[in-house]
Scaffold this active site. Structure first.
Site, short mmCIF file in Angstrom:
data_model
loop_
_atom_site.label_atom_id
_atom_site.label_comp_id
_atom_site.label_asym_id
_atom_site.label_seq_id
_atom_site.Cartn_x
_atom_site.Cartn_y
_atom_site.Cartn_z
N SER A 1 0.66 -1.25 0.02
CA SER A 1 0.19 -0.09 0.11
C SER A 1 1.09 1.35 0.07
O SER A 1 1.88 1.39 0.81
CB SER A 1 -0.85 -0.22 1.34
OG SER A 1 -1.63 1.18 1.32
N TYR B 1 -2.02 5.75 -4.85
CA TYR B 1 -2.98 6.77 -4.49
C TYR B 1 -2.46 8.08 -5.27
O TYR B 1 -1.21 8.45 -5.13
CB TYR B 1 -3.30 7.17 -3.07
CG TYR B 1 -4.18 6.08 -2.56
CD1 TYR B 1 -5.68 6.10 -2.74
CD2 TYR B 1 -3.80 5.40 -1.43
CE1 TYR B 1 -6.48 5.19 -2.26
CE2 TYR B 1 -4.60 4.63 -0.79
CZ TYR B 1 -5.85 4.30 -1.18
OH TYR B 1 -6.60 3.29 -0.49
N THR C 1 -5.19 2.81 -7.62
CA THR C 1 -6.70 2.81 -7.03
C THR C 1 -7.41 3.80 -7.63
O THR C 1 -7.18 4.98 -7.74
CB THR C 1 -6.75 3.00 -5.63
OG1 THR C 1 -5.99 1.77 -4.89
CG2 THR C 1 -7.96 3.15 -5.10
N LYS D 1 -7.44 -0.64 -10.15
CA LYS D 1 -7.96 -1.25 -9.11
C LYS D 1 -9.12 -0.47 -8.59
O LYS D 1 -9.18 0.76 -8.24
CB LYS D 1 -6.98 -1.55 -7.91
CG LYS D 1 -7.70 -2.42 -6.54
CD LYS D 1 -6.64 -2.24 -5.54
CE LYS D 1 -7.03 -3.03 -4.29
NZ LYS D 1 -8.23 -2.23 -3.49
N HIS E 1 -13.17 -1.96 -2.84
CA HIS E 1 -12.30 -1.50 -1.89
C HIS E 1 -12.90 -2.04 -0.58
O HIS E 1 -12.88 -1.45 0.53
CB HIS E 1 -12.46 0.18 -1.86
CG HIS E 1 -11.26 0.74 -1.25
ND1 HIS E 1 -10.54 1.61 -2.27
CD2 HIS E 1 -10.71 0.89 -0.18
CE1 HIS E 1 -9.60 2.10 -1.70
NE2 HIS E 1 -9.55 1.92 0.06
#
Length: 368
Positions: free
Chosen positions: A106, A129, A155, A230, A254
Site C-alpha cells: 500500500s 493513490y 486505485t 483497481k 475497496h
C-alpha cells in the site's frame, strides 16, 4: 484454539487488537450492506463437480503479467500493517515470498518500499493513490521502480474516502509511534487527529479528487511498469481502462469501504471479464475467505484473486507465521476443491463448473 480455517483468525484478531485498530481493519462503509454481500454472494454460487477424474497430481501454478507464481492467490494492498504487528509489511513480504506469490504494498504502508524490498527476493506490486502534488507521485513511482516492484496497482475508486462510521466514532488516527513511511521524508507521514476520522481528513487534504482517465495515460509517461486499474466494476469502465492503456483490471469495491450498496465483486466479475475479452487479465479482490471462493472466481473468468483482511488478521494473531498459515490454508482448500471437482489444473476450472443465480433463472425459464 486450533485455527482450522481463515475465518477463525478474525475472532482471534478481534480479541488481540485495540478496538480502534480492529474496527478500522474490519468495518465497511455506512450500513455495511456491501461488506456482508461480498461474502454472501459467494454462497449463492454452486458447484457442478465432475467425477472419475485422476486427480493424483494437481497443478495450481499460474502466470501474472509474465511472472510465474505458485497459486492464483495474491496479497492485496492493506494500509498501516504495523498497527497489527510490529513487523507489519515486512512480515507480509516475507510470507508472500515464502509462499511463492505476489504481495501488493500500500501507498499508506508503515514500512517503506525500500524496507520491504530489503526483506529479500519476491514479486511485489505497488498500490498507488494519486496525490494533488504530482511530484510526490513521480517520486513514489520512481522509488518503487528502483526497488524492483513489478507493477503499479492504481486505485481508481477513491476520489474521496467512503463514510466509515466506526472510524468517525473512534476518531481514528494512526498511532503516534507510527508514520506513513513512504511519505515520511515529504512531511506527509503523520496523520493529524480530527473531529471525526483522521484518515478521512488526511485523504481530503492530499488525494486528488480530479483524477480521471487521462491520468492513467499520464502515469504511462512516467513509468514503464504495467498499470493495473483497481476498483473497476462495470463493462463501461472496463472499456475505458483498456482504451487508456491499462495492463490489467482488479475488480474491487475497496473491501466494501467506499460506496455502500455497491454489488459484491464476485457478482460483477463476469461482466468485466466478458468486456475485457482476453485483451487484459482480470483479477478479483473482495470477500475471499475459502479455497472454494477462489475456485468460483477462476471459473467466472478471474486470472487470480487478491486477499486483504485475512492477511491482516493472520498478521495480528501470529505475525509472519499467521500470514503463512492463511496462505497455506487457502491453497490447501483450493487444491481440495479442485480434486473434488475433477480439475487437475487451473485451465480445467471452466465456466461450466459452477452454477450462478443467473444460470438458475435461465434453467427455470427454459422449463416453462
Amino acid at each position: 484454539m486450533e485455527v482450522t480455517n481463515v475465518c477463525e483468525y478474525e475472532e482471534l484478531a478481534k480479541q488481540k487488537l485495540p478496538k480502534m485498530v480492529y474496527d478500522y481493519y474490519s468495518a465497511g462503509a455506512e450500513d455495511q450492506w456491501t461488506l456482508k454481500e461480498n461474502r454472501e454472494a459467494f454462497s449463492r454460487i454452486l458447484f457442478r463437480p465432475r467425477v472419475l477424474v485422476d486427480v493424483t497430481k494437481i497443478d495450481m501454478t499460474t502466470t501474472v503479467l509474465g511472472f510465474k507464481i505458485s497459486m492464483p492467490i495474491m496479497i492485496a494492498p492493506s494500509a498501516m500493517q504495523k498497527m497489527a504487528h510490529p513487523d507489519g509489511e515486512l512480515a507480509t513480504a516475507r510470507a508472500a515470498a515464502s509462499a511463492g506469490t505476489i504481495m501488493t504494498l500500500s501507498s499508506w504502508a508503515t514500512c517503506s518500499v525500500e524496507e520491504v524490498n530489503a526483506t529479500g527476493p519476491g514479486i511485489r506490486f505497488f498500490q498507488l493513490y494519486v496525490y494533488k502534488d504530482r511530484n510526490i507521485v513521480r517520486q513514489l513511482v520512481r522509488r518503487a521502480e528502483k526497488a524492483g516492484y513489478k507493477a503499479i496497482a492504481l486505485t481508481v475508486d477513491t476520489p474521496r474516502l467512503g463514510r466509515r462510521e466506526v472510524d468517525i466514532k473512534n476518531k481514528f488516527t494512526l498511532p503516534p509511534n507510527l508514520t506513513l513511511k513512504n511519505f515520511e521524508d515529504l512531511d506527509l507521514g503523520k496523520m493529524e487527529k480530527a473531529n471525526d476520522s483522521g484518515l478521512a481528513a488526511y485523504v481530503a487534504g492530499q488525494v486528488d479528487q480530479s483524477l480521471s482517465w487521462k491520468d492513467v495515460q499520464w502515469l504511462q509517461t512516467i513509468t514503464s511498469l504495467p498499470i493495473l486499474c483497481k476498483g473497476i466494476m462495470t463493462a463501461e469502465d472496463t472499456r475505458k481502462a483498456i482504451e487508456y492503456g491499462a495492463a490489467g483490471i482488479i475488480v474491487s469495491n475497496h473491501g466494501a469501504r467506499q460506496l455502500d450498496y455497491s454489488p459484491a465483486t464476485i457478482t460483477c466479475l463476469e461482466e468485466v471479464v466478458k468486456e475485457a475479452n482476453g485483451i487484459v487479465p482480470v483479477f478479483l479482490d473482495g470477500g475471499v475467505r475459502r479455497g472454494t471462493d477462489v475456485f468460483k472466481a477462476i471459473a467466472l473468468g478471474a486470472s487470480g484473486i487478491f486477499i486483504g483482511r485475512p492477511v491482516l488478521y493472520g498478521l495480528a494473531v501470529d505475525g509472519e507465521a499467521g500470514i503463512k498459515n492463511v496462505l497455506k490454508m487457502l491453497r490447501n482448500e483450493l487444491e481440495m476443491t479442485m480434486a473434488l471437482s475433477g480439475c487437475t489444473s487451473l485451465e480445467d476450472i471452466t465456466r461450466d463448473r459452477v452454477l450462478t443465480e443467473s444460470d438458475k433463472i435461465r434453467r427455470s425459464l427454459s422449463r416453462l
